[in-house]
Every structure is written in C-alpha cells, then in structure tokens.
Write an enzyme that holds these catalytic residues in place. Structure first.
Site, PDB file in Angstrom:
ATOM      1  CB  THR A 182      -0.909   0.014   1.252  1.00 29.97           C
ATOM      2  OG1 THR A 182      -1.584   1.269   1.362  1.00 29.97           O
ATOM      3  CG2 THR A 182      -0.088  -0.185   2.524  1.00 29.97           C
ATOM      4  CG  ASP A 183      -1.125   4.947  -1.076  1.00 27.71           C
ATOM      5  OD1 ASP A 183      -1.704   4.330  -0.150  1.00 27.71           O
ATOM      6  OD2 ASP A 183      -1.719   5.783  -1.791  1.00 27.71           O
ATOM      7  CD  GLU A 184      -3.449   3.638   4.396  1.00 24.64           C
ATOM      8  OE1 GLU A 184      -3.268   3.805   5.623  1.00 24.64           O
ATOM      9  OE2 GLU A 184      -4.536   3.308   3.906  1.00 24.64           O
TER      10      GLU A 184
ATOM     11  CE1 TYR B  15      -3.121  -2.421   5.739  1.00 23.55           C
ATOM     12  CE2 TYR B  15      -3.263  -0.087   5.246  1.00 23.55           C
ATOM     13  CZ  TYR B  15      -3.175  -1.404   4.814  1.00 23.55           C
ATOM     14  OH  TYR B  15      -3.119  -1.689   3.484  1.00 23.55           O
TER      15      TYR B  15
ATOM     16  CE  LYS C  89       0.316  -4.648   3.052  1.00 27.96           C
ATOM     17  NZ  LYS C  89       0.139  -6.032   2.517  1.00 27.96           N
TER      18      LYS C  89
END
Length: 351
Positions: A134-136, A159, A163
C-alpha cells in the site's frame, strides 16, 4: 500454463484479481483464504465449477499447509494479497494486523524460499513471489509532490506500520536469500466486492438507507483513487515482466478529497437511484470527529510502471465510480449476505 498461488483471494482486491486472472489468462489459480469477515465465498460464487480455480480455506501462517500447496500444485508464482487492511480496525485491535501482515508474510516468504530452493534451474529462474502492499507505508504528503518507489517509509497507523514491516521482510528475503520477489504499492482501491467498511461502499450502503453519511474531520483528506480492475491488470503486468527485487507503485492519477468523493457519489445516486422524497443524497452528509493520526494526503507517481512495463489505467475516477455504484445497486444481495451481523456500519477506530 502457469499455476499461481493467490493468498487472500476471497477478499476485495484478491477476489477481483482471481476473477481477472481466470478470465484473461490460462493460469490455474490456487486460492488460499482464511475467510475472515472481509473474505467471502460469495465473492467467488461466479467461479463455481471453473476447473482452473481451486479454493482452499486456511491461514497463511500455517506452514504445513502453505508448503503442501506449493509442492502439490507445483506453483510457479505466489501472489500475497492476504492482509488485515482497515486502518480504523488497526486502531482498535493492532495485534491481528501484526499477526497476519507481519508474521503471516514471514511464513509465506520462508515457505516459498524452501520450495524455490528445491526447484530445478529453469523453474527457479521462472518463480516469482509478488507482495501486494500500500501507499500508506510512505506516510503523509504535504500539498505538493508524489510518492515514488524511493520515498522513505514513514507509516503512521498500526496498519501501515505492519505493511511496512512486511515490505521490509520481502526486500530482505531477496537481498539475503536471492528469492525472486516483486513488490507493488498501490493507492486507494475501489470497485466491486469491497466490504462495506471502506469509504465508498459504506457511503453507498448508508445512502440507500437514508442514514447519515459520516465524513471524518473537514473532509479534506486526499487520496489517489484506483479502480480495482486497473490495479489487478497492473499486478498481472508486473508478474509477467517485472524485474526481481524491484518495487512498482500503482496509482490511478485521480486525487480527490473525501468530500469530493462523497459529493460525486451522491450526485450519481441522485441520477441512478433517486430518493423517494426527491431529497438530494448530499443532504445526508455529516461531519464527525477525525480519525486519530489521519494522514492528510497520499498521491502516487506510477511513472516507473508506465515507462518500464507499459501499464496505464483504463478507468477515470468518474467512469470507475459509475461502474462501482452500478455494481452495488445490482448486487444488493451480495451486500446483505456479507453484512451478516458482525459489522453493521458502525464507527470503528474512534480511540
């Protein structure tokens, strides 16, 4: 014909990928999913009877099971979609995110490494481990700039931290052991089969019931929106032609504030499913307390993927959102079955 082990293939992005892979390639898909609240066999119901789809219920942390699947089906590639993915849930219960996203990914990597080491030279050269992220992991952007593959990691939620940890493990297994890995970091996905806890399906779910549409803070948080089918085609392309050890960012080049997303969705609902009282759906908007640590802006630079592998999204935000809404309106029975009482649209992660 390639055989692909897909983990998390009954979830949102994984399920869409399984549908696309079976429709547009000749691959055999071995689909491993634990069937948590966000993984549903209803998502796979249209695939019933397809001899190239093999579903196995199980946990990515089960070393014996993963090893057996790799060997029994002579797997050519492993694509890891399996993840706890909702930021609000990670605030309420981070342990599950560490267990699945970190420990689970470690187990997949270690099983894949042992399997890969035992292959003959040709099969070893062809094998791939593709990790979907993810870009997060990059944290929050200011008003300018975009995330690239070299942006330093700065995760801000349980989260995204889990990741980020899994991404680092994937990188380490390549550089230490030589495992041929690929990593993709995508922007916010939307489309069919998304569990109604995320922004777009939750707003559709609530709007159809005349319930308030909760918007965090001032609604100004910005995300880059990517139609899920475009994302899945990008993954197929990376699997086909990506260079082992490389990272590829996948974005839709469609930055929108949360408020803009809700307004666009309300206008589409007014057109496709008008309220019986002719009240505009936008009248249901309500602003609520912001999510703790809510990142202000994400934006992906997918230039590397475009230049090196020739991928580009087919859908604009407007066309993708129209397709998404039409699917949810036509598949209310799917929503009813997956909303089985464990989640009723309540606020999560308020801390």
């Amino acid at each position: 014909m390639r055989t692909v082990l897909v983990t998390g293939g009954a979830g949102f992005i994984g399920g869409n990928f399984v549908h696309l892979a079976l429709a547009e390639t000749d691959a055999v898909v071995v689909n491993l999913d634990k069937l948590t609240y966000a993984g549903n066999l209803d998502t796979l119901a249209p695939l019933a009877g397809n001899p190239r789809h093999i579903f196995v219920q199980g946990n990515i942390g089960d070393r014996e099971l993963v090893t057996r699947l790799l060997h029994d089906y002579r797997v050519d590639a492993l694509i890891n979609f399996a993840a706890e993915s909702h930021v609000d849930r990670s605030i309420d219960g981070p342990a599950a995110f560490v267990e699945t996203n970190v420990v689970g990914t470690f187990n997949l990597l270690d099983c894949a490494r042992a399997y890969w080491a035992g292959l003959d030279d040709e099969a070893r050269a062809a094998f791939r481990f593709l990790h979907v992220s993810t870009d997060e992991v990059y944290g929050s952007l200011g008003p300018m700039g975009h995330f690239t593959e070299t942006t330093p990691y700065a995760p801000n939620s349980p989260y995204s931290a889990s990741k980020a940890a899994s991404d680092h493990l994937v990188r380490a297994w390549h550089h230490t052991y030589g495992l041929p890995v690929l990593t993709t970091n995508c922007s916010n996905n939307y489309g069919p089969y998304q569990f109604p806890e995320k922004l777009i399906p939750l707003m559709i779910h609530k709007a159809q019931r005349g319930e308030p549409l909760p918007i965090y803070g001032d609604g100004g948080n910005i995300r880059d929106w990517l139609y899920v089918e475009d994302h899945c085609r990008a993954i197929l392309r990376v699997l086909e032609a990506g260079s082992p050890g490389e990272v590829y960012n996948i974005g839709g080049d469609s930055e929108r504030t949360n408020l803009e997303v809700v307004d666009t969705l309300c206008a589409l609902l007014d057109e496709l499913r008008p309220d019986a009282t002719h009240r505009p759906h936008a009248a249901l908007k309500t602003f609520v307390a912001d999510r703790p640590g809510h990142d202000r802006r994400y934006a992906i630079d997918a230039g590397k993927l475009r230049r090196e592998l020739g991928w580009a999204p087919r859908e604009s935000f407007e066309t993708g959102l129209r397709r998404t809404l039409a699917w949810y309106l036509e598949n209310a029975d799917w929503c009813a079955r997956v909303m089985d009482g464990r989640y009723l649209g309540e606020r999560l992660g308020a801390h």
